[in-house]
Write an enzyme that holds these catalytic residues in place. Structure first.
Site, PDB file in Angstrom:
ATOM      1  N   GLU A   1     -59.818  49.960  38.366  1.00 49.87           N
ATOM      2  CA  GLU A   1     -60.417  48.788  39.010  1.00 49.87           C
ATOM      3  C   GLU A   1     -61.723  48.433  38.306  1.00 49.87           C
ATOM      4  O   GLU A   1     -62.782  48.981  38.652  1.00 49.87           O
ATOM      5  CB  GLU A   1     -60.787  49.121  40.463  1.00 49.87           C
ATOM      6  CG  GLU A   1     -59.680  49.053  41.442  1.00 49.87           C
ATOM      7  CD  GLU A   1     -60.213  48.744  42.838  1.00 49.87           C
ATOM      8  OE1 GLU A   1     -59.626  47.900  43.500  1.00 49.87           O
ATOM      9  OE2 GLU A   1     -61.229  49.336  43.250  1.00 49.87           O
TER      10      GLU A   1
ATOM     11  N   HIS B   1     -64.128  54.880  44.992  1.00 45.47           N
ATOM     12  CA  HIS B   1     -64.172  53.414  44.953  1.00 45.47           C
ATOM     13  C   HIS B   1     -65.563  52.961  44.521  1.00 45.47           C
ATOM     14  O   HIS B   1     -66.565  53.560  44.909  1.00 45.47           O
ATOM     15  CB  HIS B   1     -63.823  52.834  46.332  1.00 45.47           C
ATOM     16  CG  HIS B   1     -63.573  51.359  46.270  1.00 45.47           C
ATOM     17  ND1 HIS B   1     -64.599  50.447  46.202  1.00 45.47           N
ATOM     18  CD2 HIS B   1     -62.420  50.660  46.228  1.00 45.47           C
ATOM     19  CE1 HIS B   1     -64.069  49.230  46.126  1.00 45.47           C
ATOM     20  NE2 HIS B   1     -62.748  49.332  46.137  1.00 45.47           N
TER      21      HIS B   1
HETATM   22  P1  PGA Z   1     -60.086  42.928  45.904  1.00 46.73           P
HETATM   23  O1  PGA Z   1     -60.562  44.418  46.218  1.00 46.73           O
HETATM   24  O2  PGA Z   1     -58.592  42.924  45.886  1.00 46.73           O
HETATM   25  O3  PGA Z   1     -60.661  42.129  47.054  1.00 46.73           O
HETATM   26  O4  PGA Z   1     -60.676  42.563  44.592  1.00 46.73           O
HETATM   27  C1  PGA Z   1     -59.957  45.501  45.598  1.00 46.73           C
HETATM   28  C2  PGA Z   1     -60.727  46.757  45.922  1.00 46.73           C
HETATM   29  O5  PGA Z   1     -61.963  46.717  45.951  1.00 46.73           O
HETATM   30  O6  PGA Z   1     -60.132  47.816  46.155  1.00 46.73           O
END
Ligand code: PGA
Length: 259
Positions: free
Chosen positions: A168, A98
């Site tokens: 992401e 992450h």
């Molecule tokens: P968010 O976070 O949905 O608050 O943007 C996603 C994540 O960091 O996994």
């Protein structure tokens, strides 16, 4: 069409077992109605045994996971939690790579070691990749490729079935200082195709096509359907909206309807 996986990343929330239970029980109720969607709740790891005590065998669609797991099973590593402890405390999944962990010092090499042990321990790994910013020369594609190939270097491809990738982009994560909102479904689809291409070099075409690629970054009840339908996402990684029980329940319904 592939079944969907919705991962709730609670991050450093909540701060008490009581609140963790209050957040979890509505998800448990909502999960009962799901036919084709698996929900994976990733609380602070301390709450895993408590939440695991609410799971029962009839609810195959609800699982627990950790937000990280160390690369050693046991030993003199103050403050670390190993993947076997996650598994033995009721977790079946772990999020690795992450961006918030990368920002705290998880290098590609560390992520690879964590990934190898987590897979060997039988956990399913949600491997997060994503660029900090978009540049006109498309250097960001090299970053995504680099993160994937570094994490999977010398990882046996027989583990492919335990692997999920979450795309992401950092700029889309709601807690990022310069968050500009979610990516677009069309853009996600393009990245997912690119990710599968990189994955097919690591494993093979068939395995790469079967691997779930999720979207994460400012997912909410309004944009979830777009990522799942037009974006063809195999699931979603949800941060902030997973802390709002009504909104999260809606996202689960949307996911199940799109599966
Ligand atoms: P968010 O976070 O949905 O608050 O943007 C996603 C994540 O960091 O996994």
């Amino acid at each position: 069409m592939m079944k969907k996986t919705v991962v709730a990343n609670w991050k450093l929330n909540p701060d008490s077992p009581r609140e963790a239970r209050e957040l979890f029980l509505p998800v448990k109720r909502a999960a009962r109605g799901l036919k084709k969607t698996t929900v994976v709740v990733c609380p602070p790891v301390l709450f895993l045994p408590l939440l695991a005590s609410y799971l029962n065998d009839s609810q195959k669609r609800l699982c627990l996971g950790a937000q990280d797991a160390f690369w050693a099973r046991e030993g003199a590593w103050t403050g670390q939690i190993g993947p076997s402890s996650v598994r033995k405390s009721g977790g079946q999944y772990v999020i690795l790579g992450h961006s918030e962990k990368r920002a705290l010092g998880d290098s590609d090499a560390i992520i690879r070691e964590k990934l190898k042990l987590a897979l060997a321990e039988g956990l399913r790994v949600v491997l997060c990749v994503g660029e900090k910013e978009r540049d006109a020369a498309a250097e960001y594609l090299k970053i995504i490729r680099g993160q994937l190939t570094a994490a999977l270097e010398r990882v046996p491809k027989r583990f492919a079935a335990q692997l999920l990738v979450a795309y992401e982009p950092l700029w889309a994560i709601s807690t990022a200082p310069r968050s500009s909102g979610a990516d677009t479904p069309a853009d996600f689809l393009e990245k997912a195709i690119f990710i599968r291409k990189v994955l097919s070099h690591w494993s093979d075409h068939g395995r790469a096509m079967a691997m779930p690629v999720l979207y994460g970054g400012s997912v909410n009840r309004k944009n979830a359907a777009g990522f799942l339908a037009e974006g063809q996402a195999d699931g979603l990684l949800v941060g902030r909206a997973s802390l709002r029980p009504n909104e999260f329940r809606e996202i689960l319904k949307i996911a199940d309807a799109s599966a």
